[in-house]
Scaffold this motif. Structure first.
Motif, short mmCIF file in Angstrom:
data_model
loop_
_atom_site.label_atom_id
_atom_site.label_comp_id
_atom_site.label_asym_id
_atom_site.label_seq_id
_atom_site.Cartn_x
_atom_site.Cartn_y
_atom_site.Cartn_z
N GLN A 53 -8.09 26.15 50.30
CA GLN A 53 -7.12 25.25 50.91
C GLN A 53 -5.70 25.82 50.79
OE1 GLN A 53 -7.53 21.04 49.86
NE2 GLN A 53 -9.60 21.48 49.13
N ASP A 54 -5.40 26.37 49.61
CA ASP A 54 -4.07 26.96 49.40
C ASP A 54 -3.81 28.10 50.39
OD1 ASP A 54 -3.68 25.21 47.31
OD2 ASP A 54 -4.11 26.68 45.74
N GLU A 55 -4.83 28.95 50.59
CA GLU A 55 -4.70 30.06 51.54
C GLU A 55 -4.45 29.53 52.95
OE1 GLU A 55 -4.81 33.40 51.21
OE2 GLU A 55 -4.99 33.38 49.03
N LEU A 56 -5.19 28.50 53.31
CA LEU A 56 -5.05 27.93 54.65
C LEU A 56 -3.67 27.31 54.84
CD1 LEU A 56 -6.19 27.06 57.38
CD2 LEU A 56 -7.14 25.03 56.25
N VAL A 57 -3.25 26.51 53.89
CA VAL A 57 -1.93 25.87 53.98
C VAL A 57 -0.83 26.92 54.07
CG1 VAL A 57 -0.24 24.50 52.70
CG2 VAL A 57 -2.61 23.70 52.88
#
Length: 337
Positions: A53-57
């Motif tokens: 999720q962090d990578e996507l955000v």
């Protein structure tokens, strides 16, 4: 106007900026993308991990800043099977919206098939009559067919190249047994789907979209991407069958040395070849034309169509290209000057 479309796929996250006006052909202006296989961040329960999720955000923030820095006037963002099938997909979309201000629109597999078909129809035109389009993604395989702007039948099945590689092809190279079992599974799945198109008859044109089809065509001798989008590219079933056998015997490292195969795509190009080969065989078509437009372009075209007929936009009849019609040209026949 300049419009940006952000595609959160199974293998990459990709922002494309194009310049166009309502009724005009979208011309690529700039691109910003990054390899991000969200499925690599799945937990045992099928949810996307915090790190994923962090990578996507982080990328969505980058993409929004990139679009703003290049004066994009409009911005579309969508996601496909990678988030659609995640156990916490809704929570991920909520987090992206909350932390970036970007509302990722979730597309179903059938919607993907229909929108991609619309882009293919625009590329080849009405003269192509009936079109069958095939698209191999990372998580799913889309099929669509029809004679109009939108398809009469649009289907999606879980035969994405990335998904099949993870679930079936273990070992490097994979064992002959695993390849045989995967081929059997692909054909069984497609045998249930292909009859849905039978009542539409034989297509006048069979097209292939997606990076997987482009890579397979390049392996088989099609022109490189550097030759531009207007060069005709084709993939013949005869060549595909030969290369499928070769790919099955290659290691991932060997595949990276093939023309058109990136390091990211090398592990899953065999699964993609197996899907493509089975699809062409079961649909009974000897070759497929490679279309440079696909899902992103389909969404862009729909957006421009919407703006063309927006109440605040001038109707296309108000001018030819950028030249306004004069009063004489608008005078109805029989009421001459």
């Amino acid at each position: 106007m300049r419009l940006g479309v952000l595609d959160i796929g199974s293998n990459t996250v990709h922002l494309l900026l194009v310049d166009a006006h309502p009724g005009g052909r979208p011309v690529p202006f700039a691109s910003h993308k990054r390899p991000l296989q969200l499925v690599a961040y799945l937990e045992e329960d099928g949810s996307i991990s915090r790190r994923g999720q962090d990578e996507l955000v982080g990328f969505v923030r980058e993409a929004r800043a990139f679009a703003a820095g290049h004066d994009a006037e409009d911005f579309l963002a969508f996601c496909t099977s990678a988030i659609r099938e995640a156990a916490n997909g809704r929570e991920v979309l909520d987090r992206v919206r909350r932390e970036t201000g970007v509302d990722l629109q979730e597309l179903s597999g059938d919607q993907e098939a229909a929108v991609t078909f619309q882009a293919v129809r625009r590329w080849y035109g009405w003269g192509s009559e009936s079109i069958l389009n095939l698209d191999i993604g990372g998580g799913s395989f889309e099929m669509a067919m029809g004679t109009d702007e939108l398809p009469e039948v649009a289907l999606s099945v879980p035969l994405g190249a990335g998904r099949l590689t993870r679930d079936w092809l273990h070992g490097d190279p994979p064992s002959a047994k695993s390849v045989k079992e995967l081929r059997r599974y692909i054909r069984a799945t497609l045998r249930e789907a292909v009859p849905s198109f039978a009542h539409l008859g034989t297509p006048h044109l069979v097209a292939g979209t997606s990076k997987t089809f482009r890579s397979l065509a390049r392996i088989a001798g099609a022109a490189p991407s550097a030759a531009g989008p207007f060069v005709r590219r084709e993939l013949r079933l005869e060549d595909l069958s030969l290369w499928t056998k070769r790919l099955a015997a290659m290691t991932v490292e060997d595949r990276t040395h093939l023309d058109g195969v990136s390091e990211l795509r090398a592990p899953q190009v065999l699964a993609g070849a197996l899907v493509a080969e089975s699809a062409l065989d079961l649909f009974g078509v000897p070759s497929i034309s490679i279309c440079p437009w696909a899902l992103r372009e389909g969404l862009l075209l729909r957006r421009f169509d919407t703006k063309m007929f927006d109440a605040d936009e001038p109707l296309p009849g108000a001018g030819v290209g950028h030249t306004q019609l004069d009063a004489t040209a608008r005078t109805p026949a029989g009421r001459g000057a």
